[in-house]
Design a protein around this motif. Structure first.
Motif, PDB file in Angstrom:
ATOM      1  N   ASN A 198      -3.708   9.899   0.752  1.00 48.84           N
ATOM      2  CA  ASN A 198      -4.915  10.267   0.004  1.00 48.84           C
ATOM      3  C   ASN A 198      -5.325   9.205  -1.016  1.00 48.84           C
ATOM      4  O   ASN A 198      -5.998   9.508  -2.006  1.00 48.84           O
ATOM      5  N   ASN A 199      -4.938   7.969  -0.767  1.00 49.74           N
ATOM      6  CA  ASN A 199      -5.291   6.873  -1.659  1.00 49.74           C
ATOM      7  C   ASN A 199      -6.088   5.832  -0.865  1.00 49.74           C
ATOM      8  O   ASN A 199      -5.539   4.850  -0.376  1.00 49.74           O
ATOM      9  N   PRO A 200      -7.408   6.028  -0.730  1.00 50.70           N
ATOM     10  CA  PRO A 200      -8.196   5.122   0.122  1.00 50.70           C
ATOM     11  C   PRO A 200      -8.264   3.701  -0.401  1.00 50.70           C
ATOM     12  O   PRO A 200      -8.338   2.756   0.384  1.00 50.70           O
ATOM     13  N   VAL A 201      -8.228   3.512  -1.700  1.00 53.44           N
ATOM     14  CA  VAL A 201      -8.334   2.163  -2.257  1.00 53.44           C
ATOM     15  C   VAL A 201      -7.140   1.317  -1.841  1.00 53.44           C
ATOM     16  O   VAL A 201      -7.280   0.199  -1.323  1.00 53.44           O
ATOM     17  N   VAL A 202      -5.931   1.852  -2.052  1.00 54.68           N
ATOM     18  CA  VAL A 202      -4.719   1.125  -1.680  1.00 54.68           C
ATOM     19  C   VAL A 202      -4.639   0.965  -0.167  1.00 54.68           C
ATOM     20  O   VAL A 202      -4.305  -0.110   0.349  1.00 54.68           O
ATOM     21  N   LEU A 247     -11.532 -12.743  14.845  1.00 59.49           N
ATOM     22  CA  LEU A 247     -10.843 -11.473  15.004  1.00 59.49           C
ATOM     23  C   LEU A 247     -11.812 -10.341  14.699  1.00 59.49           C
ATOM     24  O   LEU A 247     -12.475 -10.345  13.653  1.00 59.49           O
ATOM     25  N   SER A 248     -11.909  -9.384  15.608  1.00 54.88           N
ATOM     26  CA  SER A 248     -12.724  -8.192  15.398  1.00 54.88           C
ATOM     27  C   SER A 248     -11.803  -7.016  15.122  1.00 54.88           C
ATOM     28  O   SER A 248     -10.745  -6.900  15.746  1.00 54.88           O
ATOM     29  N   TYR A 249     -12.192  -6.157  14.194  1.00 52.75           N
ATOM     30  CA  TYR A 249     -11.332  -5.019  13.869  1.00 52.75           C
ATOM     31  C   TYR A 249     -12.155  -3.752  13.667  1.00 52.75           C
ATOM     32  O   TYR A 249     -13.358  -3.788  13.399  1.00 52.75           O
ATOM     33  N   MET A 250     -11.482  -2.622  13.808  1.00 52.32           N
ATOM     34  CA  MET A 250     -12.064  -1.317  13.528  1.00 52.32           C
ATOM     35  C   MET A 250     -10.919  -0.379  13.190  1.00 52.32           C
ATOM     36  O   MET A 250      -9.850  -0.441  13.794  1.00 52.32           O
ATOM     37  N   TYR A 251     -11.137   0.480  12.213  1.00 55.83           N
ATOM     38  CA  TYR A 251     -10.163   1.541  11.981  1.00 55.83           C
ATOM     39  C   TYR A 251     -10.862   2.795  11.486  1.00 55.83           C
ATOM     40  O   TYR A 251     -11.927   2.740  10.871  1.00 55.83           O
ATOM     41  N   LEU A 252     -10.276   3.922  11.804  1.00 55.92           N
ATOM     42  CA  LEU A 252     -10.756   5.235  11.386  1.00 55.92           C
ATOM     43  C   LEU A 252      -9.666   5.896  10.567  1.00 55.92           C
ATOM     44  O   LEU A 252      -8.510   5.981  11.007  1.00 55.92           O
ATOM     45  N   LEU A 253     -10.028   6.395   9.387  1.00 57.55           N
ATOM     46  CA  LEU A 253      -9.060   7.057   8.514  1.00 57.55           C
ATOM     47  C   LEU A 253      -9.023   8.562   8.715  1.00 57.55           C
ATOM     48  O   LEU A 253      -8.357   9.275   7.970  1.00 57.55           O
ATOM     49  N   GLY A 254      -9.750   9.041   9.733  1.00 51.93           N
ATOM     50  CA  GLY A 254      -9.727  10.469  10.024  1.00 51.93           C
ATOM     51  C   GLY A 254     -10.801  11.258   9.309  1.00 51.93           C
ATOM     52  O   GLY A 254     -10.793  12.487   9.331  1.00 51.93           O
ATOM     53  N   ASP A 255     -11.767  10.554   8.684  1.00 52.04           N
ATOM     54  CA  ASP A 255     -12.850  11.239   7.970  1.00 52.04           C
ATOM     55  C   ASP A 255     -14.213  10.972   8.598  1.00 52.04           C
ATOM     56  O   ASP A 255     -15.254  11.291   8.013  1.00 52.04           O
ATOM     57  N   GLY A 256     -14.219  10.372   9.787  1.00 54.96           N
ATOM     58  CA  GLY A 256     -15.479  10.108  10.474  1.00 54.96           C
ATOM     59  C   GLY A 256     -16.149   8.808  10.092  1.00 54.96           C
ATOM     60  O   GLY A 256     -17.186   8.451  10.653  1.00 54.96           O
ATOM     61  N   VAL A 257     -15.598   8.075   9.139  1.00 54.56           N
ATOM     62  CA  VAL A 257     -16.191   6.796   8.711  1.00 54.56           C
ATOM     63  C   VAL A 257     -15.607   5.657   9.540  1.00 54.56           C
ATOM     64  O   VAL A 257     -14.390   5.551   9.683  1.00 54.56           O
ATOM     65  N   ILE A 258     -16.473   4.806  10.079  1.00 48.79           N
ATOM     66  CA  ILE A 258     -16.042   3.648  10.856  1.00 48.79           C
ATOM     67  C   ILE A 258     -15.934   2.439   9.931  1.00 48.79           C
ATOM     68  O   ILE A 258     -16.912   2.045   9.281  1.00 48.79           O
ATOM     69  N   GLU A 284      -0.053   7.448   7.626  1.00 49.55           N
ATOM     70  CA  GLU A 284       0.571   7.872   6.369  1.00 49.55           C
ATOM     71  C   GLU A 284      -0.506   8.265   5.355  1.00 49.55           C
ATOM     72  O   GLU A 284      -0.334   9.226   4.596  1.00 49.55           O
ATOM     73  N   TYR A 285      -1.614   7.526   5.330  1.00 46.40           N
ATOM     74  CA  TYR A 285      -2.731   7.889   4.444  1.00 46.40           C
ATOM     75  C   TYR A 285      -3.230   9.300   4.770  1.00 46.40           C
ATOM     76  O   TYR A 285      -3.469  10.113   3.882  1.00 46.40           O
ATOM     77  N   LYS A 286      -3.379   9.589   6.056  1.00 45.25           N
ATOM     78  CA  LYS A 286      -3.974  10.855   6.472  1.00 45.25           C
ATOM     79  C   LYS A 286      -3.020  12.031   6.309  1.00 45.25           C
ATOM     80  O   LYS A 286      -3.433  13.132   5.920  1.00 45.25           O
ATOM     81  N   THR A 287      -1.753  11.835   6.599  1.00 40.28           N
ATOM     82  CA  THR A 287      -0.819  12.968   6.677  1.00 40.28           C
ATOM     83  C   THR A 287       0.242  12.986   5.577  1.00 40.28           C
ATOM     84  O   THR A 287       0.863  14.024   5.346  1.00 40.28           O
ATOM     85  N   GLY A 288       0.477  11.855   4.977  1.00 41.54           N
ATOM     86  CA  GLY A 288       1.570  11.767   4.017  1.00 41.54           C
ATOM     87  C   GLY A 288       2.913  11.509   4.663  1.00 41.54           C
ATOM     88  O   GLY A 288       3.921  11.320   3.984  1.00 41.54           O
ATOM     89  N   GLY A 289       2.962  11.502   5.990  1.00 46.04           N
ATOM     90  CA  GLY A 289       4.193  11.245   6.730  1.00 46.04           C
ATOM     91  C   GLY A 289       4.151   9.896   7.402  1.00 46.04           C
ATOM     92  O   GLY A 289       3.102   9.254   7.496  1.00 46.04           O
TER      93      GLY A 289
END
Length: 633
Positions: free
Chosen positions: A76-80, A100-111, A422-427
């Motif tokens: 739950n720490n998006p900045v870090v 290098l091209s990259y993409m990631y999803l943090l599980g909140d619908g934001v690309i 780990e950001y999304k679940t804490g695990g």
């Protein structure tokens, strides 16, 4: 093509582009896959030297004292989290990848997406994603099944009657199904090397003509038994593309644009080469100095030709996740089937396949988490995608340079995915422990020579048994009722303490009356890289005139050279040279002389068990392999 104008996508490492999040969606059962892709041939002698240098550097680095950094808190720490993710991606790009091209999803619908490196140009640049294309091919077939136009368990002959002309290695093999091909157990050849790479000057019309000619080659090919072993087949996935065209009534590019790209909102993706408002990023090769390579154009479009952007891959993943609610690319049922563990041959061991994703088992908080994905290799382009369908998190990386850093794309992507999870679940995502084994492996009866997709191995007896892996002798030591591997440098005096090498496990065991061994680790599922099959050297050789080097006249061939000679241990050896992304590779495999003019490559798996034909034209020897006619030097 698609005349729509591109979005204003931010592509800087400080300001990744973002798409507004949609309402939170219901989670599905945890499902996951390990990214794997177009496997490259094993290391050449030159690369073995690089491998030794790498191990030397590794050893000396481990002798230094490095203070361990404090563990970051991501939950739950998006900045870090975003800072750490971008730092991992930047480190990869700075290690020698031109763009290098990259993409990631943090599980909140934001690309979150962007491009690092390269040259600034007005048009948006696409990256080839190689065999990640196969996921799109699987989705297309599931869509057609939803419409009642086919079933995955239909026989291939229903759509490609040309398959009846293929030669069968043995009689009474059952017919091949679409599902067999999707799960790489069809028994079809791994590749039709003849014509796989097209001229860099080939236009889209010529590429499509070559693609649609694939079924006509079946009459000259031979198949093995379906359902017996896992054998990665680009040729099979090319045929599936022809099936999609014939069943849907649309050209393959039109189908992908209409039924996948447009539905997902992807505006810069294509199977072909020319696409309005975007262009393919140039490719490079070289370990120290980078040289621009010719653009690789391939015939087997639906096996590995798709090019895309990071943002488009994010839109693709969002649309795929929407399928859980029946609003995306697939129905709820098809989405579950896409990720369901498919029945595989016994030689898969613990490897789990979807349609066609590879599923990787993880442990988090005592619970099983399956991640999903695929990797892609069309040198000089390399890409990797990994995602968790339950948390709707994902990470994608694509590079355009063949070099030392290429091998870091997949591990870096995994590290990014671990951080995001780990950001999304804490695990944390942990590899499951290696399963217990009651009795220690015994080597009696197992000493000798083995053939695998990585070449020839020799298990050598002694006070400490040794196993040759890619030309390097590893000591075998007993660990957990199996064998582990040790490596020593400097005349065998100094041990290499490397976590990867120390994590390797080998099991020697019987399989369907054969003696085999598998190499795996906690991070490398047993069966995922095939297995090695013990063979008895056969001293029979063809006429001495055939023991020579051969080359093809095709300047674009993926296999420019083949060499036949007698191994120092007395059996027939075929060394097949590959040309990929500006670099050369070779693999040496044992052969059996089936007749004076027919050879059989020994072993099971990718490009093994296939036939080589010998003939003489105007008094000069020739060799035919994978549809290519080679002339003696």
């Amino acid at each position: 093509m698609n005349p729509r104008s591109p979005k204003n996508t931010k592509s800087s490492k400080k300001s990744p582009s973002k798409t507004k999040p949609k309402a939170k969606e219901d989670p599905l059962l945890p499902i996951r896959t390990l990214p794997i892709l177009l496997p490259l041939p094993p290391l050449s002698n030159r690369k073995r030297i690089s491998f030794f240098l790498f191990l030397n550097i590794l050893f000396f680095l481990q002798c230094s004292s490095v203070q361990e950094k404090p563990k970051e808190v991501y939950h739950n720490n998006p900045v870090v989290t975003e800072k750490v993710v971008l730092s991992k991606i930047e480190e990869l790009q700075n290690s020698g990848i031109h763009s290098l091209s990259y993409m990631y999803l943090l599980g909140d619908g934001v690309i979150h997406s962007g491009v690092l490196g390269g040259e600034k140009k007005e048009k948006i640049q696409r990256f080839k994603i190689g065999s990640i294309t196969k996921l799109f091919t699987g989705i297309a077939l599931l869509q057609l099944q939803e419409k009642g136009k086919l079933k995955l368990d239909d026989k291939l002959s229903r759509f490609l009657p040309e398959i009846k002309t293929i030669q069968s290695r043995e009689k009474n093999f059952r017919e091949i199904t679409l599902r067999d091909i999707l799960t790489h157990q069809s028994g079809l050849p791994s590749d039709l090397a003849s014509g796989f790479f097209l001229s860099p000057d080939a236009n889209d019309t010529e590429i499509l003509e070559s693609f649609r000619s694939l079924p006509s080659h079946l009459i000259h090919m031979e198949r093995n038994e379906p359902g017996k072993v896992h054998s990665y087949s680009n040729f099979g996935f090319g045929l599936l593309g022809v099936v999609i065209e014939r069943v849907s009534g649309l050209g393959i590019e039109d189908y992908f644009q209409k039924e996948i790209f447009a539905r997902a909102g992807m505006k810069h993706s294509t199977l072909l080469e020319v696409y309005e408002n975007s262009e393919l990023v140039p490719g490079y090769h070289g370990f120290f100095w980078k040289t621009k390579t010719a653009r690789p154009k391939i015939r087997d479009l639906t096996a590995g030709s798709l090019s895309s952007t990071g943002e488009d891959m994010g839109l693709f993943m969002k649309a795929l996740f929407q399928s859980k609610k029946g609003k995306g690319l697939l129905s709820k049922q098809s989405f579950a089937e896409f990720h369901r563990i498919q029945k595989g041959p016994s030689s898969n061991f613990q490897m789990k396949l979807g349609l066609p994703v590879l599923l990787q088992k993880n442990i988090s908080g005592g619970k099983t988490v399956w991640t999903a994905g695929h990797a892609g290799s069309l040198p000089p382009y390399f890409a990797d995608l990994v995602y968790d369908p339950e948390t709707e998190t994902a990470s994608f990386l694509a590079g355009n340079t063949t070099g030392f850093a290429t091998a870091s794309i997949q591990p870096t992507n995994k590290a990014v995915m671990d951080t995001i999870f780990e950001y999304k679940t804490g695990g944390s995502l942990e590899s499951p422990p290696i399963g217990e084994r009651k009795e220690q492996n015994q080597l009696d009866g197992y000493y000798g020579l083995y053939a695998s997709p990585f070449g020839i191995h020799e298990l050598k007896p002694g006070k400490t048994p040794k196993l040759d892996i890619m030309g390097i002798d590893f000591d075998l030591v007993e660990r957990e009722n199996r064998f582990g591997t040790d490596l020593r440098l400097f005349f065998g005096l100094i041990p290499v303490k490397d976590k990867t090498i120390e994590s390797f496990r080998l099991e020697f065991e019987p399989w369907e009356g054969e003696k085999i061994f598998t190499l795996y680790s906690a991070d490398m599922t047993k069966g995922s890289i095939g297995f090695a099959h013990r063979f008895q050297p056969n001293q029979k050789l063809p006429d001495a005139t055939y023991l020579t080097s051969y080359q093809t006249k095709d300047p674009h061939s993926i296999i420019p050279r083949v060499e036949l000679n007698k191994d120092k241990r007395g059996f027939l050896l075929a060394t097949i040279g590959y040309s990929l992304g500006g670099l050369g590779y070779s693999i040496a495999s044992p052969c059996l002389l089936e007749s004076p003019t027919t050879l059989r490559i020994l072993g099971y798996g990718r490009n093994l068990g296939e036939k080589i034909e010998l003939k003489t034209v105007e008094g000069k020897p020739r060799l035919v392999y994978s549809g290519i006619e080679f002339l003696a030097d």
